[in-house]
Scaffold this active site. Structure first.
Site, PDB file in Angstrom:
ATOM      1  N   HIS A   1       0.841  -1.195   0.000  1.00 32.42           N
ATOM      2  CA  HIS A   1       0.000   0.000   0.000  1.00 32.42           C
ATOM      3  C   HIS A   1       0.876   1.244   0.000  1.00 32.42           C
ATOM      4  CE1 HIS A   1      -3.457   2.566   0.790  1.00 32.42           C
ATOM      5  NE2 HIS A   1      -2.663   3.236   1.606  1.00 32.42           N
TER       6      HIS A   1
ATOM      7  N   ASP B   1     -15.394   2.260   7.319  1.00 33.40           N
ATOM      8  CA  ASP B   1     -14.362   3.210   6.902  1.00 33.40           C
ATOM      9  C   ASP B   1     -14.909   4.190   5.876  1.00 33.40           C
ATOM     10  OD1 ASP B   1     -11.552   4.195   6.645  1.00 33.40           O
ATOM     11  OD2 ASP B   1     -11.888   3.532   4.593  1.00 33.40           O
TER      12      ASP B   1
ATOM     13  N   ARG C   1     -15.092  12.362   8.389  1.00 35.90           N
ATOM     14  CA  ARG C   1     -13.857  13.046   8.812  1.00 35.90           C
ATOM     15  C   ARG C   1     -13.492  14.156   7.837  1.00 35.90           C
ATOM     16  NH1 ARG C   1     -10.047   8.330   8.540  1.00 35.90           N
ATOM     17  NH2 ARG C   1      -8.463   9.897   8.877  1.00 35.90           N
TER      18      ARG C   1
ATOM     19  N   SER D   1      -7.736   3.231   9.320  1.00 39.32           N
ATOM     20  CA  SER D   1      -8.439   3.285   8.038  1.00 39.32           C
ATOM     21  C   SER D   1      -7.656   2.515   6.967  1.00 39.32           C
ATOM     22  CB  SER D   1      -8.625   4.755   7.636  1.00 39.32           C
ATOM     23  OG  SER D   1      -8.974   4.892   6.284  1.00 39.32           O
TER      24      SER D   1
ATOM     25  N   LYS E   1      -8.412  -1.729   5.448  1.00 34.23           N
ATOM     26  CA  LYS E   1      -8.672  -2.071   4.045  1.00 34.23           C
ATOM     27  C   LYS E   1      -7.740  -3.169   3.548  1.00 34.23           C
ATOM     28  CE  LYS E   1      -8.983   2.390   3.384  1.00 34.23           C
ATOM     29  NZ  LYS E   1      -9.247   3.786   3.067  1.00 34.23           N
TER      30      LYS E   1
HETATM   31  N1  URA Z   1      -6.079   7.256   3.341  1.00 35.13           N
HETATM   32  C1  URA Z   1      -6.988   6.409   3.879  1.00 35.13           C
HETATM   33  O1  URA Z   1      -7.289   5.382   3.290  1.00 35.13           O
HETATM   34  N2  URA Z   1      -7.520   6.714   5.059  1.00 35.13           N
HETATM   35  C2  URA Z   1      -7.217   7.832   5.739  1.00 35.13           C
HETATM   36  O2  URA Z   1      -7.737   8.043   6.808  1.00 35.13           O
HETATM   37  C3  URA Z   1      -6.284   8.711   5.167  1.00 35.13           C
HETATM   38  C4  URA Z   1      -5.720   8.392   3.965  1.00 35.13           C
END
Ligand code: URA
Ligand code: CA
Length: 432
Positions: A82, A161, A168, A183, A187
């Site tokens: 990632h 999320d 947010r 977050s 994923k």
């Molecule tokens: N990228 C994400 O996937 N989540 C966040 O909270 C910030 C950046």
């Protein structure tokens, strides 16, 4: 349990139990907790932080809010990568076939997303015919057969999320390390990764501009991964300027092919070899980083990595002739050079400004419903530390529209040229 008591608890700087975090995330996902209470809670977390145990529990609760992809039918250790994002980050397109070519199974679930260019899926769709519309079974069979496949993101992946990130975004609570770390990690874990390599960017074009913050985020994500039973390593890498030369969908496919041929930009190649070596070690296909790197360099040198890319493209109905004929990729109508006004050395390139320029050409989506032009984008010819003569091209814009004077100016203004400058460091740190 009452949400108001939990908001008060966090506001007062106390820690949540696992049951409390589950209550909050489940309640919010099922619309039982309203946005206004969740906003207040997120703001309390922003100021009062979360300890390591809370962060792991939060990540797990977000994973459990939706589907968890089961990749057990794929043999071997599935390592996912990632990147926290930046401008012109072509690494996934190179890494997937590269590490697959040395035997690491790559089962990549990717998104489209908003940004300067499309996501990995959009970029792959620049290859004529390429399809990510495959069933889960086809996806798993392809990885078992060819070691690599890419599928679009499942609709119901980490719904908590999706909701919380959206909230947010409009309540000034994005920039909280426990919330970002949970977050991102949720994923990756929900997508079925056994082990994770994180590329955390730092510098002017990054999400976490300061090194100390990038390091704090990286350390938190590595800790969460381990606490939840996933071996995790993080690299902190430079995003003070765009990575590689190309920013744009088909332009980045071409750049990835060049890199797999061993003719790619130096920084992109080096970053891919670094991230790839960690992936190979986590997948237990090599005993140490030096051995892993040798395997990857060998795969590029022998053409095995490029061949793997061809097999991958063909298996997902893409036209493999693009590998030998880059002009079979979508081409923009106009190619316009941006020239230097003075001679000297490039001392900075404002990555965000270049990225927005690519987006203005049509390479990225401004809103979820915008369509993108796969052919357009920007190719840089000069990077930080390079010498440049007055009148020499700094970059070329690939456009399908003639009225791009504003974008030409924008790219020119992104460059600073001074008497002396050096290339920035690429890898700042390794955590894990
Ligand atoms: N990228 C994400 O996937 N989540 C966040 O909270 C910030 C950046
Ligand atoms: Ca690039």
């Amino acid at each position: 349990m009452r949400m108001v008591d939990l908001i008060e608890k966090k506001r007062n700087g106390l820690s949540h139990t696992k049951a409390e975090i589950d209550f909050i995330i489940q309640g919010y996902t099922r619309n039982e907790i309203p946005d206004y209470q969740m906003s207040a809670w997120a703001m309390a977390v922003f100021f009062q932080e979360m300890n390591e145990e809370e962060r792991a529990n939060l990540t797990d609760a977000i994973v459990q809010s939706g589907d968890v992809i089961d990749l057990r039918a794929i043999a071997g250790i599935k390592v996912d990568k990632h990147s926290t994002g930046g401008v012109g980050d072509t690494t996934t397109l190179v890494l997937a076939p590269l590490v697959a070519s040395v035997g690491v199974p790559v089962a990549k679930m990717s998104g489209r997303g908003l940004g300067h260019t499309g996501g990995t899926i959009d970029k792959l769709e620049a290859i004529p015919g390429f399809s990510v519309e495959i069933t889960n079974k086809e996806f798993i069979d392809l990885v078992n057969k060819n070691k690599v496949a890419v599928i679009g993101q499942t609709e119901n992946l980490t719904p908590a999320d999706k909701k919380l990130y959206g909230l947010r975004d409009v309540t000034a609570t994005v920039n909280s390390i426990p919330l970002i770390a949970s977050s991102i990690m949720s994923k990756k874990i929900a997508s079925g990764a056994d082990a994770i390599v994180l590329d955390v960017k730092t510098g002017a074009g990054a999400f976490m501009k300061e090194f100390d913050k990038a390091k704090e985020l990286a350390e938190s994500m590595v800790k969460i991964g381990r606490d939840l039973g996933r071996e995790t390593t993080a690299i902190i890498s430079d995003m003070s300027q765009p990575l590689g030369f190309a920013i744009g969908n088909s332009l980045e496919i071409a750049e990835a092919i060049d890199t797999l041929k061993g003719k790619g930009p130096e920084d992109l190649t080096e970053l891919c070899l670094t991230l790839g070596s960690h992936m190979v070690v986590l997948a237990k296909k090599a005993n140490n980083l030096a051995e892993a790197r040798e395997m990857l360099e060998g795969a590029i040198g022998s053409g095995k990595a490029l061949q793997q890319f061809k097999v991958f493209v063909e298996a997902q109905k893409g036209d493999p002739s693009i590998v030998d004929n880059l002009n079979h990729l979508p081409q923009a109508k106009y190619k316009v050079k941006v020239e230097a006004d003075v001679s000297g050395y490039v001392s900075s390139i404002v990555a965000d400004k270049i990225g927005t320029g690519a987006m203005m050409l049509g390479a990225g989506r401004a809103t979820k419903t915008s369509t993108i032009d796969l052919a357009v984008g920007i190719v840089l010819h000069k990077k930080i530390g390079d010498a440049v003569e007055k009148g020499e091209a700094l970059a070329t814009l690939h456009a399908n529209n003639e009225n791009i004077n504003e974008i030409i100016e924008r790219v020119k203004e992104s460059y600073s040229i001074t008497n002396k400058a050096e290339a920035p460091r690429l890898i700042y740190d390794v955590i894990g």
